[in-house]
Design an enzyme around this catalytic site. Sequence first.
Site, PDB file in Angstrom:
ATOM      1  N   ASP A   1       0.984  -1.149  -0.211  1.00 22.85           N
ATOM      2  CA  ASP A   1       0.255   0.167   0.069  1.00 22.85           C
ATOM      3  C   ASP A   1       0.465   1.292   0.282  1.00 22.85           C
ATOM      4  OD1 ASP A   1      -2.691   0.922   0.620  1.00 22.85           O
ATOM      5  OD2 ASP A   1      -2.160   2.308   2.331  1.00 22.85           O
TER       6      ASP A   1
ATOM      7  N   GLU B   1       1.534  -0.709  -4.922  1.00 23.86           N
ATOM      8  CA  GLU B   1       0.573   0.490  -5.015  1.00 23.86           C
ATOM      9  C   GLU B   1       0.991   1.661  -5.346  1.00 23.86           C
ATOM     10  OE1 GLU B   1      -3.125   2.883  -3.416  1.00 23.86           O
ATOM     11  OE2 GLU B   1      -1.520   1.749  -2.173  1.00 23.86           O
TER      12      GLU B   1
END
Length: 563
Positions: free
Chosen positions: A226, A280
Amino acid sequence: MAVQPSAETAETYRTEAVPSADRWWRDAVIYQVYPRSFADGDGDGIGDLTGVRDRLPYLAELGVDALWFSPWYASPQADAGYDVADYRRIDPAFGTLEQAEALIAEAHALGLKIIVDVVPNHVSDRHAWFQEAVAAGPGAEARGLFWFRPGRGEDGELPPNDWQSVFGGPAWTRTANPDGTPGEWYLHLFAPEQPDLNWNNSKVREEHESVLRFWFDRGADGVRIDSATMPAKDPELPDFDPAAPPVPHPYIDRDDVHGIYRAWRALAEGYERPRALIGEVWLADPVRFAHYLRPDEMHSAFNFDYLNCPWDAADLRRVIDATLAAHASVGAPASWVLSNHDVTRHVTRYGRADTSFGLALRQHQVPTDLALGTRRARAALLLDLALPGGCYLYQGEELGLWEVEDIPDALRQDPIFHRTGGLDIGRDGCRVPLPWSGSRPPFGFSPEGAAAEPWLPQPAAWAAYTAQAQDGVPGSMLTFYRTALGLRRAEPGLRGDAFGWLDGHPAGVLAFARGDGFACLANLSGTAVPLPAGAEVVLASDPGFDPAAGRVPDDTTVWLRTR
């Protein structure tokens, strides 16, 4: 039509023929499971691991290769689990560690890989480290794991710098000293409940590597990382004007962030069957983006340029070219994605006058033509699946679900909504629980007779979009996804990275060859275009398409066998 590309274009983006079994991520179709909204097994209105395990056969039948789980760890859920309190425990709302281990084993038995989420930029304010740091007071060693600083101003009443939170408002919150007096401030680039970690501290690095081993040892086949560009910070914490960004940026895409992922890659490669690192990475610069995919860093990263791109042939071709070139430069597989838990569902986006997407402009509650958006979504799927590399699907897109934008304010939970005072209604609309069966909410999301309602309300119109209503129905979105994924897996021409544009088509048409005698044509021209002479139609996105008519309708993609 020239059914074969020129030698030059055919070889431009070739990087690897057919991935080996331990490099499965190069062309995998990965399905994102948002556990809170996938399926509720115990009737409390919140999705859980029992619900997922019950529906693993559905996912295997769909034809995907891997499942990526948004965070399922112990968390106060201030930001839907991205505020992790303990990586080694499953949140009680979802189940237990033993259930997660059983899920991984059951998925593997069905041929499905498992990817878990890690969030290196921050933890929850309920994490034991942060609780200790706050209690210990200024100067304590525990505070060195985070970014605690005295405030500016006469009495320290001003934040240490002018950084703003991604979710709106200042990126600093002031603490109280153990004696109750105003204390230091701490950095949180997201919500106040998500204090940023200090990656200059070796304990932070060691802990995350331990967490990776914990899940890899339990069978996880990879991790999704993330906010992968954000963990490294300028230790001077300078003020920052986004309108005139300095070089380097004080907290995004700093060069020192790559040391984190080189260490993780070495760890992942140490397993007999190497684990995958998937980032990401929100970056506009394709060269900087490719740095994360160098051979000693991540294996793959999400292609947000493609997700953000409008439904326009020239724009899509530009993004496809840039994507393939950037990935080929480092020998990495490209990826293609249309929706996820942070963005407006693409059935809704593609039905709007402006079909692009941007985090800074979500176009909430802008009028949309859902029939047009659905037609384009079907065409986009075949385009995605025909491109070389991997593809990511977000739960519910196989049912044709749209963004739910009329959720009552009192039920909204996304911190973006609350921190912007409702100016941005946030991401709840793409996180509404899935409809599985029945004619009224909860549509089989929870067991029959469950007392609790789903944690977000489902539209009544979803009665026609349940998995049960679409199962086996010719032309339904679910049947279309199953057919397309099955053909992609079986078609030799869609393996490997060979790719070449096919010229000689009207403006607004994307046509390219893949492998030996296989081609894809996507018509975004605004009018029907001729079907290439002598080509056999393998699959069309338009359920009413008639090859005998000899023309491909607008907003339609066809897969072709050219010899």
